[in-house]
Write a protein that holds these residues in place. Structure first.
Motif, PDB file in Angstrom:
ATOM      1  N   LEU A  39       6.986  -0.493  11.882  1.00  0.00           N
ATOM      2  CA  LEU A  39       6.254   0.692  11.434  1.00  0.00           C
ATOM      3  C   LEU A  39       6.717   1.037  10.019  1.00  0.00           C
ATOM      4  N   CYS A  40       5.763   1.266   9.149  1.00  0.00           N
ATOM      5  CA  CYS A  40       6.070   1.494   7.737  1.00  0.00           C
ATOM      6  C   CYS A  40       6.878   2.781   7.535  1.00  0.00           C
ATOM      7  N   PRO A  41       7.994   2.702   6.808  1.00  0.00           N
ATOM      8  CA  PRO A  41       8.763   3.921   6.551  1.00  0.00           C
ATOM      9  C   PRO A  41       8.176   4.773   5.429  1.00  0.00           C
ATOM     10  N   PHE A  42       7.152   4.267   4.745  1.00  0.00           N
ATOM     11  CA  PHE A  42       6.606   4.997   3.596  1.00  0.00           C
ATOM     12  C   PHE A  42       5.332   5.759   3.920  1.00  0.00           C
ATOM     13  N   HIS A  43       4.691   5.421   5.012  1.00  0.00           N
ATOM     14  CA  HIS A  43       3.543   6.231   5.415  1.00  0.00           C
ATOM     15  C   HIS A  43       3.524   6.338   6.930  1.00  0.00           C
ATOM     16  N   ASN A  44       2.754   7.273   7.422  1.00  0.00           N
ATOM     17  CA  ASN A  44       2.696   7.548   8.836  1.00  0.00           C
ATOM     18  C   ASN A  44       1.752   6.587   9.514  1.00  0.00           C
ATOM     19  N   LYS A  60       6.036  -5.999   2.428  1.00  0.00           N
ATOM     20  CA  LYS A  60       4.763  -5.454   1.967  1.00  0.00           C
ATOM     21  C   LYS A  60       4.116  -4.697   3.111  1.00  0.00           C
ATOM     22  N   CYS A  61       3.568  -3.516   2.788  1.00  0.00           N
ATOM     23  CA  CYS A  61       2.840  -2.763   3.788  1.00  0.00           C
ATOM     24  C   CYS A  61       1.357  -2.903   3.504  1.00  0.00           C
ATOM     25  N   PHE A  62       0.617  -3.351   4.509  1.00  0.00           N
ATOM     26  CA  PHE A  62      -0.823  -3.499   4.312  1.00  0.00           C
ATOM     27  C   PHE A  62      -1.556  -2.183   4.530  1.00  0.00           C
ATOM     28  N   GLY A  63      -0.809  -1.172   4.961  1.00  0.00           N
ATOM     29  CA  GLY A  63      -1.421   0.148   5.127  1.00  0.00           C
ATOM     30  C   GLY A  63      -1.405   0.936   3.826  1.00  0.00           C
ATOM     31  N   CYS A  64      -0.242   1.057   3.215  1.00  0.00           N
ATOM     32  CA  CYS A  64      -0.148   1.915   2.031  1.00  0.00           C
ATOM     33  C   CYS A  64       0.107   1.119   0.752  1.00  0.00           C
ATOM     34  N   GLY A  65       0.327  -0.185   0.888  1.00  0.00           N
ATOM     35  CA  GLY A  65       0.456  -1.011  -0.301  1.00  0.00           C
ATOM     36  C   GLY A  65       1.848  -1.093  -0.893  1.00  0.00           C
TER      37      GLY A  65
HETATM   38 ZN    ZN Z   1       2.909   1.812   4.442  1.00  0.00          ZN
END
Ligand code: ZN
Length: 623
Positions: A39-44, A60-65
């Motif tokens: 789970l990305c620590p930079f976005h929910n 790399k997070c494909f949710g928030c980039g």
């Molecule tokens: Zn993210």
């Protein structure tokens, strides 16, 4: 700040497994090949889109980039500078950091002296800790003292490396001499009084701390830089500071009291939305909080809190709850803390227990655990409620003279805040607490500020030369939202037209003015706008109340509100659409190599955005 050698940075990246770095923060699972996912620590998010590739050393997070390497990750999650992040990684993984020679930073000698003193402190902490664990009388006494007198667990002592300096204090000098530290390091580390100037022998090293409980003090990177030593029954009579309950390390090349907050190294990774810092008075209070599961507690070093401590704090989180003893010393300390917190741009609340005169945070948490925290939070006072109560405990029966004096006291506090909006908001709010008319109090405040300004101008220029640190957040970025809010409030008839011309997703709702604008326009859209004199129900947080108050007092000098509205719309549109346009252009330029993007749909999207940006802006006429 000395520069780290590029070879050393490369070395860190090669030797550190990024998965080990990230798994301290994120629970990672296998996701095909050597890749990991979490789970990305930079976005929910609820489903993992945060990918880690240990082979390449990237995430790399494909949710928030968000993307980067191990150093970027430590920088972003722990809010460290590049150098600090590399140093932190070096320390965690046992890699020696090498610095560039020359140019600006401390000399090689100074740097190695600092490094030596850091190392010496690690050794000293270990020495005191081993003495605490040992089956010797001093260790046995102190373990008993720790558990029975202080009522802490042995596990907590292990976690924080609590130690003991025995009454003779003899072992430390011996242990350090054996490790061949330089004479300079031993002289300047602060752990000894040195009686013989001629030659540094073991006998010349008189230990500063004897017969005391030793609490290691760590800087925000977790390095031991000093000690606090608590007096106990073991403290010998010939201790020059025998009567002092606490003795601290003196300032040394690695320790400046005013720059340090106890437990910040741990607390900073536990703060976040709804989890503010909790400022307590002493180290043992902070340890108590930690032991009951309140991980965000910090304590100043010694008695006073300084501005640089708060600026350091602000790097990690802007909200802080102040929880000092309810005795008069504690309350005075809270009042001293408040203007500094306002100046640093911190949002501060004061924890109290309703209906109780005497609270000692240590005792409270010891007896009632974490549940007590929820309770004191319920009774929390915001900055102005606390300040008003302190300057005027009983406004209902106060005479006009008492109120005037109280107002002066408040002005002294409020004027510390850097932002005009904040100051106006504070005064407006304080008026309610003091039972005064807001307009009258604001007028007095303006007179007060003018007077202060004249006094400052009359002072010789060098008298107060220390420049204020630039800590206030830039307001300029949200002037469009602010202008449109002014239109909603002062030209209410334009509200419905504005709401139909402005798409919600153009508004930046990460900022309070955007949140408010979004909400106001929603009311206009649904024809439920209550009118500017009945906003109470629409304002949800103290920040929103402050902002609304300052907007209501700020009579705009717009000649042509429609023109101002159109200009605001144009700017919001550009801010919302142009970054995407640049992104598309970049993707199109890379399209032959980037298989993820579909050039046809990108081209379509580009045309669409360009068309939107060209469209003339106008407020639709009223129906
Ligand atoms: Zn993210």
């Amino acid at each position: 700040m000395p520069a780290i050698k590029p070879t050393c940075v490369r070395d860190i990246k090669l030797r550190v497994n990024i998965a080990d770095v990230i798994s301290r923060v994120v629970t990672l699972r296998k996701a095909g090949g050597n890749r990991l996912k979490g789970l990305c620590p930079f976005h929910n998010e609820k489903t993992p889109s945060f990918n880690v590739d240990p082979d390449k050393g990237f995430y790399k997070c494909f949710g928030c980039g968000k993307a980067g390497d191990a150093i970027t990750f430590v920088r972003e999650t722990e809010q460290l500078t590049f150098t600090e992040a590399v140093e932190a990684l070096g320390q965690r993984f046992g890699i020696v950091i090498e610095y560039e020679e020359g140019a600006g930073g401390p000399s090689r000698e100074e740097r190695s002296l600092r490094q030596e003193i850091f190392d010496l402190h690690e050794q000293a902490a270990e020495h005191f800790y081993q003495a605490f664990k040992a089956n010797e009388p001093a260790g046995e006494y102190m373990r008993k003292y720790w558990v029975e007198k202080r009522r802490f667990t042995p596990e907590l002592a292990d976690e924080f490396k609590i130690g003991v300096a025995d009454a003779a204090g003899s072992g430390l000098g011996h242990a350090l001499m054996k490790r061949k530290y330089s004479e300079e390091a031993l002289r300047r580390c602060g752990l000894f009084f040195i009686y013989d100037d001629a030659q540094l022998t073991l006998h010349a090293l008189r230990p500063r701390f004897r017969g005391r409980l030793m609490i290691p003090i760590r800087d925000h990177q977790g390095r031991v830089v000093a000690f606090t030593a608590r007096q106990t029954d073991l403290t010998p009579d010939d201790d020059p500071a025998k009567e002092a309950k606490y003795v601290n390390s003196p300032e040394t090349p690695i320790f400046t009291k005013g720059n340090l907050l106890f437990n910040l190294d741990r607390a900073r990774s536990h703060v976040g939305e709804g989890k503010p810092f909790v400022m307590v008075e002493g180290q043992l209070d902070a340890l108590r909080c930690w032991s009951v599961g309140l991980k965000t507690a910090i304590a100043p070093q010694g008695t006073s809190i300084t501005e640089s401590q708060l600026i350091l704090l602000r790097r990690y989180h802007t909200q802080v709850e102040c929880f000092f003893d309810s005795d008069s010393a504690g309350q005075k300390a809270s009042l001293r803390f408040l203007p500094m917190a306002l100046k640093a741009g911190l949002e501060v609340r004061f924890l109290t227990l309703a209906g109780s005169e005497k609270i000692d945070p240590d005792l409270l948490f010891l007896e009632r655990g974490l549940a007590a925290y929820d309770e004191v939070r319920r009774g929390a006072l915001n900055a102005m409620a606390f300040a008003s109560r302190a300057v005027l405990p009983d406004p209902a029966t106060a005479s006009p003279e008492q109120k005037a004096r109280a107002a002066q006291g408040l002005f002294d506090i409020v004027s510390a805040a850097e932002s005009e909006i904040a100051r106006t908001g504070f005064v407006t709010e304080a008026a309610t607490h003091l039972r005064l008319a807001p307009a009258a109090l604001l007028k007095d405040f303006q007179a007060y500020t003018a007077r202060q300004g004249r006094q400052a101008a009359a002072r010789p220029a060098n008298a107060n030369a220390e420049p204020a640190a630039p800590v206030s957040a830039p307001q300029a970025a949200h002037t469009s939202e602010r202008d449109l809010l002014l239109i909603c409030l002062h030209f209410e008839y334009l509200g419905p037209r504005l709401s139909s011309a402005l798409p919600h997703d153009w508004i930046d709702t990460t900022h309070v003015s955007g949140v408010l604008l979004n909400r106001f326009l929603g009311e206009f859209e649904h024809q439920t706008w209550p009118g500017k004199d009945h906003l109470e129900g629409l304002l949800e947080t103290p920040d929103e109340q402050k902002l609304a108050a300052s907007l209501l007092f700020d009579t705009p000098s717009f000649d042509d509100p429609v023109k101002v509205a159109c200009e605001g719309l144009r700017q919001l549109r550009a801010r919302a659409l142009e970054p995407r346009l640049r992104q598309i252009e970049l993707a199109l330029a890379n399209s032959p190599t980037d298989s993820n993007s579909d050039p046809i749909s990108l081209l379509k999207e580009r045309v669409d955005i360009q068309r939107q940006l060209r469209q003339p802006i106008h407020l639709p006429s009223a129906e």
